[in-house]
Design an enzyme around this catalytic site. Sequence first.
Site, PDB file in Angstrom:
ATOM      1  N   HIS A 128      18.656  58.450  22.674  1.00 36.57           N
ATOM      2  CA  HIS A 128      19.060  59.780  23.132  1.00 36.57           C
ATOM      3  C   HIS A 128      19.040  60.802  21.994  1.00 36.57           C
ATOM      4  O   HIS A 128      18.617  61.949  22.165  1.00 36.57           O
ATOM      5  CB  HIS A 128      20.458  59.675  23.754  1.00 36.57           C
ATOM      6  N   GLU A 187      15.583  61.814  21.365  1.00 39.39           N
ATOM      7  CA  GLU A 187      15.142  62.749  22.409  1.00 39.39           C
ATOM      8  C   GLU A 187      15.492  64.181  22.002  1.00 39.39           C
ATOM      9  O   GLU A 187      14.684  65.099  22.101  1.00 39.39           O
ATOM     10  CB  GLU A 187      15.805  62.372  23.745  1.00 39.39           C
ATOM     11  N   HIS A 188      16.722  64.375  21.528  1.00 33.73           N
ATOM     12  CA  HIS A 188      17.141  65.712  21.101  1.00 33.73           C
ATOM     13  C   HIS A 188      16.304  66.215  19.925  1.00 33.73           C
ATOM     14  O   HIS A 188      15.962  67.391  19.857  1.00 33.73           O
ATOM     15  CB  HIS A 188      18.613  65.689  20.664  1.00 33.73           C
ATOM     16  N   GLU A 190      28.201  67.168  23.860  1.00 36.90           N
ATOM     17  CA  GLU A 190      27.660  66.569  25.084  1.00 36.90           C
ATOM     18  C   GLU A 190      28.510  65.356  25.482  1.00 36.90           C
ATOM     19  O   GLU A 190      28.851  65.171  26.646  1.00 36.90           O
ATOM     20  CB  GLU A 190      26.190  66.168  24.865  1.00 36.90           C
TER      21      GLU A 190
END
Lengths: 424, 429
Positions: free
Chosen positions: A67, A70-71, A143
Amino acid sequence: MQIIENLKVQEKVYVEKLENGLTVMIIPKKGVQKKYAIIGTNYGSNDSKFIVPGEDKETEVPKGVAHFLEHKMFEQESGLNSLDTLTALGVEANAYTTNDHTAYLFECTENFYPALDELMDYIQHPYFTDENVEKEKGIIGQEIMMYDDYPEWKVYLNALEAMYYEHPIKLDITGTIETISHINKEILYKCYNTFYNPSNMVMVVCGDFEPEKLLEEIKKRLINKEANGEIKRIYPKEKEDIVKNKVEEKMDVSQPLFVIGIKDKIADTKERVRKHIAVEILLNMIIGKSSKLYKELYEEGLLYATPSLDYEFSKDYAHILITGQSPKPEIVYEKIKQQVNNMKNTTIDSQEFNRIKKRIYGEYIKEYNDVSNIARMFLADFFKEINSFDYLEEMLIINEQYVDQVLKSVFDDTKMVLSVIKKS
Amino acid sequence: MRYNGKEIKKGIKLHEIETDKFKTNLIAIFLSMPISKETVTKNALISAVLRRGSKNMPTQEKISQELEEMYGASFDCGLDKMGDNHILKFYLESINDNFIPQKSENILKSGIEKILEIVFNPLVENDAFKKEYVEQEKENIKRIIEGKSDNKAGYALERCIEEMYKDKPYGLYKYGYIEDLKAITPKELYDYYKLMISQCKIDIFISGNVKNLKEILEKNENIKKLQERDAKYKINKLEEKEDIEEQEIIEEMDVVQGKITIGLDVHLKNEEQKYHVMLYNAILGGTANSKMFQEVREKASLAYTASSSYVKYKSNIFIKCGIEIKNYKKTMEIIRKQLEDMKNGIFTDEDIINAKNGIISGIKGIADEQDTEITYFFGQELTDSKTSLDEYIKKIQKVTKEEIIEIAKAVTINTIYFLKDNKTSKEDK
């Protein structure tokens, strides 16, 4: 390109596996303005332990790297951010990470090729620095905290924790503030180089295109990279039974939330689609909108809406989830168990079976309305080694005997868990 | 795509959207009326009671079974506030006959009959709605109202709107109020339903493989029963804004992340300026290139969500972001700076081009989604205006920097709402 056509839904998919290992799927949609492109790697939050092709020792990375990566993929050496560049083109760009894959996408009506340039460029050119990695920890931290306020997310994760001993599916995709604090650029590069190899990736495009022409355009934008060998992923050995049958937590909610989980074994590739359909039919018969039990629970005020019914699976796990809100989740749980046992002791009602089959068939057809839906479906199914069209074909041949068999083997009392979030 | 709007009876309009792009046909019925404290709770309850059963399909189970037989047609209903109107929305989606494995009945036609039956031919006992249904749905609406705070970001927005529109129609919660629920009897509710159905504006949208449906509708018994009417609803015209002093409201709840919602008033002089506001909003917080996203999220690393959205009918912009509670002051400083920068024209021509690209792409995509397209035409119906998608694009294209700055100068903060945890000490607030 190989062409697979489905006459029921009247769509075609063009498939090509390129020399570098990248699979390209194109689903042409005549007369539609929107175009959707998505590129995914078979790398998700579950993959934190693996052997890099060519090495012989195991690599273990902190939870949440997929993840985090991904950012960070949007960051460019030029100092620009690809998300900004794509947005400036008037396209809607995004990315997401699941348990088994990470995907980058955009949707547009204009500027498809400039956007494709950018998408394929940033996917192939990572740029991580100590500084940009540190900065992201603040954003991802927020997040993670945002999800902490979602009881829907908590109740889901708790159900997974009750079902799984070791399998990383039970962990949060984002990792935790603690685990991401250990992430650095070396780790990101290592994971990128391992998993973002074309042979581990697939690209799906849907819109008004000439497939062959589009394929050439995609090829032009690929950098020279050779297919690497097999990535050995190491998942802990997971027991078949569950960890505990009940888990409860308190949060600020107006009404209790519940998830009923049933741990299952993953079916062979050949049987996956059929089993998925059978589970869907059964869930609808047990507690779907037209079921007797739903009517009873609704009228007693124990359910306010049909619970959502899901069968989640990948190549190495499978489970059923029944999610809803109820003032007394324990009663709903017991009633569902009872209903399952009643059904096991009687034959399947043909009329009901056929009606629900029709309904599910219609729902599969509806999936093909929207370019983004189509592309995402083909991508996600690809990583499960499924061709999405198979659902429409299998649907017509599935019979009561098979469904009955699935009922008896999958809906096992001893594999059921109840996760509840109650009012604090 | 071909759009055709025709009046069936005075105050009742059929909108046909003929298109072959979709696997489905979508039918939507919208009942519009001015929103008021007296009727908002009743409307919410009616929408819930109608889906429980009609005269010929008296239970939810029966409705579901019939829809399942139609290859999984789905029925859905909802409530909306559009300007000062309360809208009861009903949808029925079914697959297009071309995709049915065995050719059978005309699914679109039976879909039209089913949805009209649910909305206009309710189950009535002793000149009242069925008692059990009303009582059960009262409980359900109560739970929805109580559950308002479950989604913290949604709640912060709702509370901000309430504070901005205290004692005004738009400040009403679309599901109504618990104190008004109790007293509603099945008889009273049915009487109100009859009155409402005879006065509200009725719009029937049908999108898909459709042709000459007017006849089918005119022959339908449920349509025949409806009277002509001078439909009572509010045409959404330019909203006049008063000059008021900025207010700050801080509330506490059991949250991990703090939620800021800022309600802005946009003081407009004419309708055309609405297009200018769209550009202003896109640059301020509408996209990933926007000031909010870039400054609050990317540069200051303060938030994951940081955006703004424009509510055209009410001339408001809402800024939203989720932050760590101790960063409230710092975040507010950055946001205020962005509003100032907009006034001072601190944005580039490129920002404008990018914003235009984004908006235009959105407009072009409208016709690719059935419900979005229906909502677009319905919006025109409620504003009594006609702008084709092409005209819409042209209007966006010609917006200038000066016009955007003029909007920035016409923006004032009405309300700052902050939802924080109940643990933080006063000092670091």
